[in-house]
Design an enzyme around this catalytic site. Structure first.
Site, PDB file in Angstrom:
ATOM      1  N   GLU A 120       0.860  -1.197   0.000  1.00  0.00           N
ATOM      2  CA  GLU A 120       0.000   0.000   0.000  1.00  0.00           C
ATOM      3  C   GLU A 120       0.884   1.231   0.000  1.00  0.00           C
ATOM      4  OE1 GLU A 120      -2.135  -0.106   3.669  1.00  0.00           O
ATOM      5  OE2 GLU A 120      -2.736  -2.177   3.373  1.00  0.00           O
ATOM      6  N   LYS A 122       2.450   4.458   1.336  1.00  0.00           N
ATOM      7  CA  LYS A 122       2.546   4.985   2.702  1.00  0.00           C
ATOM      8  C   LYS A 122       2.201   6.472   2.621  1.00  0.00           C
ATOM      9  CE  LYS A 122       5.335   4.876   6.858  1.00  0.00           C
ATOM     10  NZ  LYS A 122       5.207   6.267   7.294  1.00  0.00           N
ATOM     11  N   ASP A 124       1.579  10.186   3.539  1.00  0.00           N
ATOM     12  CA  ASP A 124       2.253  11.070   4.481  1.00  0.00           C
ATOM     13  C   ASP A 124       1.246  12.036   5.103  1.00  0.00           C
ATOM     14  OD1 ASP A 124       4.410  11.872   5.840  1.00  0.00           O
ATOM     15  OD2 ASP A 124       5.416  12.898   4.187  1.00  0.00           O
ATOM     16  N   GLU A 180      -5.281   7.137   7.351  1.00  0.00           N
ATOM     17  CA  GLU A 180      -4.388   8.290   7.355  1.00  0.00           C
ATOM     18  C   GLU A 180      -5.134   9.492   6.775  1.00  0.00           C
ATOM     19  OE1 GLU A 180      -1.449   7.622   8.620  1.00  0.00           O
ATOM     20  OE2 GLU A 180       0.000   9.094   7.866  1.00  0.00           O
ATOM     21  N   TYR A 232      -6.708   2.211   5.990  1.00  0.00           N
ATOM     22  CA  TYR A 232      -5.777   1.123   5.656  1.00  0.00           C
ATOM     23  C   TYR A 232      -5.884  -0.103   6.560  1.00  0.00           C
ATOM     24  CZ  TYR A 232      -2.914   3.715   9.063  1.00  0.00           C
ATOM     25  OH  TYR A 232      -2.457   4.383  10.155  1.00  0.00           O
ATOM     26  N   LYS A 321      10.981   2.898   2.578  1.00  0.00           N
ATOM     27  CA  LYS A 321      10.976   4.362   2.456  1.00  0.00           C
ATOM     28  C   LYS A 321      11.716   4.812   1.195  1.00  0.00           C
ATOM     29  CE  LYS A 321       9.622   6.812   5.603  1.00  0.00           C
ATOM     30  NZ  LYS A 321       9.905   6.942   7.001  1.00  0.00           N
ATOM     31  N   CYS A 415       7.364  48.727  -8.050  1.00  0.00           N
ATOM     32  CA  CYS A 415       6.798  47.530  -8.673  1.00  0.00           C
ATOM     33  C   CYS A 415       7.590  47.190  -9.932  1.00  0.00           C
ATOM     34  CB  CYS A 415       5.332  47.770  -9.024  1.00  0.00           C
ATOM     35  SG  CYS A 415       4.615  46.432 -10.003  1.00  0.00           S
ATOM     36  N   CYS A 418       5.132  47.796 -13.121  1.00  0.00           N
ATOM     37  CA  CYS A 418       4.614  49.094 -13.573  1.00  0.00           C
ATOM     38  C   CYS A 418       5.368  50.286 -12.977  1.00  0.00           C
ATOM     39  CB  CYS A 418       3.117  49.201 -13.292  1.00  0.00           C
ATOM     40  SG  CYS A 418       2.738  49.278 -11.537  1.00  0.00           S
ATOM     41  N   CYS A 433       1.895  46.521  -4.612  1.00  0.00           N
ATOM     42  CA  CYS A 433       1.822  47.556  -5.628  1.00  0.00           C
ATOM     43  C   CYS A 433       0.405  48.112  -5.546  1.00  0.00           C
ATOM     44  CB  CYS A 433       2.069  46.941  -7.006  1.00  0.00           C
ATOM     45  SG  CYS A 433       1.595  48.040  -8.331  1.00  0.00           S
ATOM     46  N   CYS A 438      -2.212  47.893 -12.644  1.00  0.00           N
ATOM     47  CA  CYS A 438      -0.905  47.252 -12.890  1.00  0.00           C
ATOM     48  C   CYS A 438      -1.117  46.017 -13.773  1.00  0.00           C
ATOM     49  CB  CYS A 438      -0.280  46.857 -11.551  1.00  0.00           C
ATOM     50  SG  CYS A 438       1.156  45.783 -11.705  1.00  0.00           S
TER      51      CYS A 438
HETATM   52  S1  IVH Z   1      -0.247   0.467   8.816  1.00  0.00           S
HETATM   53  C1  IVH Z   1       0.999  -1.886  12.080  1.00  0.00           C
HETATM   54  N1  IVH Z   1      -0.595   1.468   6.415  1.00  0.00           N
HETATM   55  O1  IVH Z   1       2.633   5.179   8.908  1.00  0.00           O
HETATM   56  C2  IVH Z   1       0.457  -1.055  11.048  1.00  0.00           C
HETATM   57  N2  IVH Z   1       0.330   2.859   8.104  1.00  0.00           N
HETATM   58  O2  IVH Z   1       5.034   4.475  10.517  1.00  0.00           O
HETATM   59  C3  IVH Z   1       0.616   0.371  11.324  1.00  0.00           C
HETATM   60  N3  IVH Z   1       0.811   5.116   7.375  1.00  0.00           N
HETATM   61  O3  IVH Z   1       1.281   5.548  12.116  1.00  0.00           O
HETATM   62  C4  IVH Z   1       0.089   1.254  10.332  1.00  0.00           C
HETATM   63  N4  IVH Z   1       0.104   4.892   5.310  1.00  0.00           N
HETATM   64  O4  IVH Z   1       0.308   6.933  10.230  1.00  0.00           O
HETATM   65  C5  IVH Z   1      -0.168   1.698   7.671  1.00  0.00           C
HETATM   66  N5  IVH Z   1      -0.981   2.250   4.256  1.00  0.00           N
HETATM   67  C6  IVH Z   1      -0.550   2.461   5.510  1.00  0.00           C
HETATM   68  C7  IVH Z   1      -0.050   3.702   5.930  1.00  0.00           C
HETATM   69  C8  IVH Z   1       0.385   3.849   7.237  1.00  0.00           C
HETATM   70  C9  IVH Z   1       0.623   5.716   6.201  1.00  0.00           C
HETATM   71  C10 IVH Z   1       1.403   5.755   8.582  1.00  0.00           C
HETATM   72  C11 IVH Z   1       0.562   5.624   9.823  1.00  0.00           C
HETATM   73  C12 IVH Z   1       1.436   4.985  10.856  1.00  0.00           C
HETATM   74  C13 IVH Z   1       2.798   5.223  10.301  1.00  0.00           C
HETATM   75  C14 IVH Z   1       3.720   4.126  10.756  1.00  0.00           C
END
Ligand code: IVH
Length: 678
Positions: A120, A122, A124, A180, A232, A321, A415, A418, A433, A438
């Site tokens: 999945e 991740k 942010d 998230e 998730y 990551k 400016c 102008c 300005c 302008c």
């Molecule tokens: S699973 C044990 N799935 O990542 C499972 N987390 O570093 C824990 N996060 O606190 C979470 N996308 O905020 C999971 N598809 C995803 C995610 C996800 C983002 C974040 C979440 C968690 C952090 C863990």
């Protein structure tokens, strides 16, 4: 025996239920699937009908009604929620080797050669837990330290992709969903632009800005922020059978109406997982939100037990990551762009640097204060950050690399577009300005007016805005609503078809909600969030124009600087003329249909369709309202009259289907004349 009043209440109750299901369904189509089935106007109509019924019968209001998403009173402070099952974090893998090492360890413990895994994105953002009791959203909380989080239920309710109730007879009586909450990249950019203009501290990235937004004490402020969620996983559940694999769990959640990320994949081997991670390392730029890696989870839920948790990290999942998106380079110069409100926006000219696969030459520096605060000097080695489509930004200088030849930035006095002497209002961080004519401002304002979050006039981008200004066809945004095909055909490379498309897009923009119109005006300090608050509070452009500074400042979340800026905007005659021109051009000036006033048409709903000989649609609707009638935008069972002009289209069919009375152009005009509104 039931009285008439009882029967009426019973009917209202049924209709309210029907409307709520319809609205929830359309919310789901729009906010979760991104596949709306009805127009915004038709949707508004459903909400309006529900609101009216709820106003009439307040006893029918329930917390899971779609009208109750916004409206919670500000919370004093967030309460604490104990998580019955801790919200875990994830171990990271920064390389292919670390990813494979995780897999070796897990397969060893599971005594298996391999197992299926779910990948999945991740996201942010920030983790939240959503508790449902008997299918209704009961508690929403932050992760906190994993064991105890903050109660942010009221704020989470404002996120439209979070279902307030889930309708399925087989769901567990109690369950908790985890996901998230995030902000899109464009939403983040917009928010920061607004904050930069107001001189407020900027959010460093979409994640911080999502976190800041859900922790607003006033849910109405959260409601104005462009937040979304991807769910998730399931936290815990009681009463009812649950899927045995994570993959099925995600599909089950999706079927219940939760928004699950569409880019999930089930992989049979770690080789497949690695290929998937590599692919997304490149493709992530194209997403509308930020992801910082791929979460890999063992699919078989029974194996989760076997593998267990070390510390706070489960061994059945790992986060791969992506490499960071920050690099250092030299700041060659600082340039200035003139913004739509006349603000001077500094930007960095950089020695080209490759960040995450794209060459970056320019980056934003937000405002003078920001440059001073970060002590960025021309010639410095600077850290530049880029995340997807977010405009690259200068994070700060690397002071240790200074040679002594760096020069501080000297802001311009005039400016650059102008030559007008700049002004800096007291207490503000930006210079402006003050010349309303302008050329740079006029262009920026028009480009902003037609842009996506504003009036969203598809087909008029920066290029066409410039061409329209240069040809003298448009001098301000109001002129757009008086363009005709002949005008457009005068432009270079403009054919019949594209001219028609532009006109259609302009037509469609006439019905945009008031908050968008307000935002589109480019009033200093009024971003989309503030515009929504103002539209909601005042209900119409006229009421807003009449508001005093005190009345404006009394709106929750509106401070004195914004109040003064709004007042100053409407005090200006050129701006009042612009509003008049927009109004005459048929642009919507009311938040929702105003409360119907008493008149000969009270209690009757009219829908106007097709072209009328003597009146524009907006004018015809205004006449209906002036006589106390309601002007609807789509034919529903409660529509009394459909006024059918020339080429009436599908509304006529719908009216025939419902048996709605149809009035011809002449009959409608005669009716208006009878009531002296013709
Ligand atoms: S699973 C044990 N799935 O990542 C499972 N987390 O570093 C824990 N996060 O606190 C979470 N996308 O905020 C999971 N598809 C995803 C995610 C996800 C983002 C974040 C979440 C968690 C952090 C863990």
């Amino acid at each position: 025996m039931a009285t008439d009043a009882d029967q009426e209440l019973q009917r209202a109750k049924l209709r309210v239920e029907e409307l709520r299901s319809q609205i929830s369904y359309h919310d789901y189509r729009y906010f979760v699937l991104d596949q709306p089935e009805i127009s915004d106007a038709e949707y508004d109509e459903l909400v309006r009908e529900l609101r009216q019924l709820e106003e009439k019968y307040p006893q029918l209001i329930t917390p899971d009604s779609p009208t109750q998403r916004i409206g919670g009173a500000p919370v004093e402070a967030f309460g604490i929620v104990e998580h019955p099952q801790p919200l875990l974090s994830l171990a990271n893998a920064f390389s292919e080797e670390e990813l494979r090492a995780w897999h070796r360890r897990a397969t060893g413990l599971a005594e298996a050669d391999t197992f299926a895994m779910v990948c999945e994105p991740k996201i942010d953002g920030l983790a939240v837990a959503l508790e449902y009791h008997d299918g209704k959203l009961a508690v929403g909380s932050t992760r906190g330290d994993g064991y105890r989080g903050e109660n942010i239920t009221q704020n989470l309710r404002t996120i439209r992709s979070i279902p307030l109730r889930v309708a399925d007879s087989k769901i567990p009586r109690l369950f908790e969903v985890r996901g998230e909450v995030f902000m899109t990249k464009t939403g983040f950019e917009r928010l920061n632009e607004e904050r930069a203009e107001r001189g407020e501290p900027l959010f460093a990235n979409p994640r911080n800005s999502a976190a800041g937004s859900v922790r607003q004490l006033d849910p109405r402020a959260t409601a104005g922020r462009p937040l979304d969620i991807f769910v998730y996983g399931l936290g815990w559940a009681g009463g009812g059978a649950l899927p045995q694999s994570h993959w099925e769990t995600l599909h089950w959640l999706s079927a219940l109406g939760f928004k699950v990320n569409p880019h999930i994949a089930r992989c049979e081997s770690i080789d497949d997982v690695w290929r998937h991670c590599q692919q997304w390392g490149e493709k992530r730029e194209g997403l509308e939100y930020e992801i910082d890696g791929i979460v890999v989870k063992v699919d078989d839920v029974r194996l989760h037990e076997v593998l267990g948790v070390v510390g706070r990290e489960p061994r059945w999942a790992v986060a791969f990551k992506f490499p960071p998106t920050q690099r250092t380079t030299r700041l060659l110069d600082i340039g200035i762009n003139v913004g739509r409100t006349g603000s001077m926006n500094p930007y960095a000219v950089l020695e080209p640097v490759n960040i995450g696969g794209a060459v970056v030459k320019l980056a934003t520096l937000h405002n003078e204060e920001d440059i001073k605060r970060k002590d960025v000097r021309i010639g410095d080695t600077v850290i530049v950050q880029r995340a997807g489509e977010v405009i690259p930004q200068v994070v700060g200088p690397v002071a240790s690399k200074r040679t002594g030849r760096e020069r501080p930035f000297v802001p311009p006095e005039k400016c650059p577009a102008c030559g007008t002497q700049l002004v800096r209002p007291e207490g503000e961080v930006m210079r402006y300005c003050p010349n309303p004519a302008c050329p740079a401002q006029t262009f920026r304002l028009l480009a902003h007016f037609v842009s996506r979050g504003a009036m969203d006039i598809d087909g008029i981008g920066e290029q066409l805005s410039l061409a329209l200004l240069e040809a003298g066809l448009v001098r301000n945004p109001g002129d757009l609503y008086f363009l005709n095909k002949e005008d457009l055909l005068k432009l270079e490379r403009m054919g019949e078809k594209s001219a028609q498309n532009v006109l259609d897009a302009i037509e469609a923009s006439r019905g945009r909600p008031l908050q968008r119109v307000l935002f589109a005006l480019g009033i200093r300090h009024v971003g989309s969030e503030t515009a929504a608050l103002l539209a909601q509070h005042f209900g119409s452009m006229d009421a807003l124009m009449r508001a005093s500074v005190e009345e404006l400042a009394a709106v929750p979340s509106i401070g004195p600087v914004v109040a003064e800026s709004v007042r100053a905007y409407f005090r200006d005659r050129a701006h009042r003329r612009l509003i008049e021109r927009l109004r005459r051009g048929g642009v919507r000036m009311e938040a929702e249909a105003p409360a119907a006033r008493e008149g000969p048409l009270s209690g009757q709903t009219f829908v106007i369709t097709g072209t009328l000989a003597a009146l524009s649609r907006a004018e015809a609707e205004a006449r209906v309202r002036s006589l106390g009638g309601v002007a609807g935008s789509s034919v529903t069972r409660s529509t009394d009259y459909l006024v059918a002009g020339e080429s009436p289209g599908s509304k006529l069919e719908k009216a025939q289907q419902y048996g709605t009375k149809v009035l011809s152009d002449e009959e409608f005009m005669a009716l208006l004349r009878r009531h002296r509104a013709g």
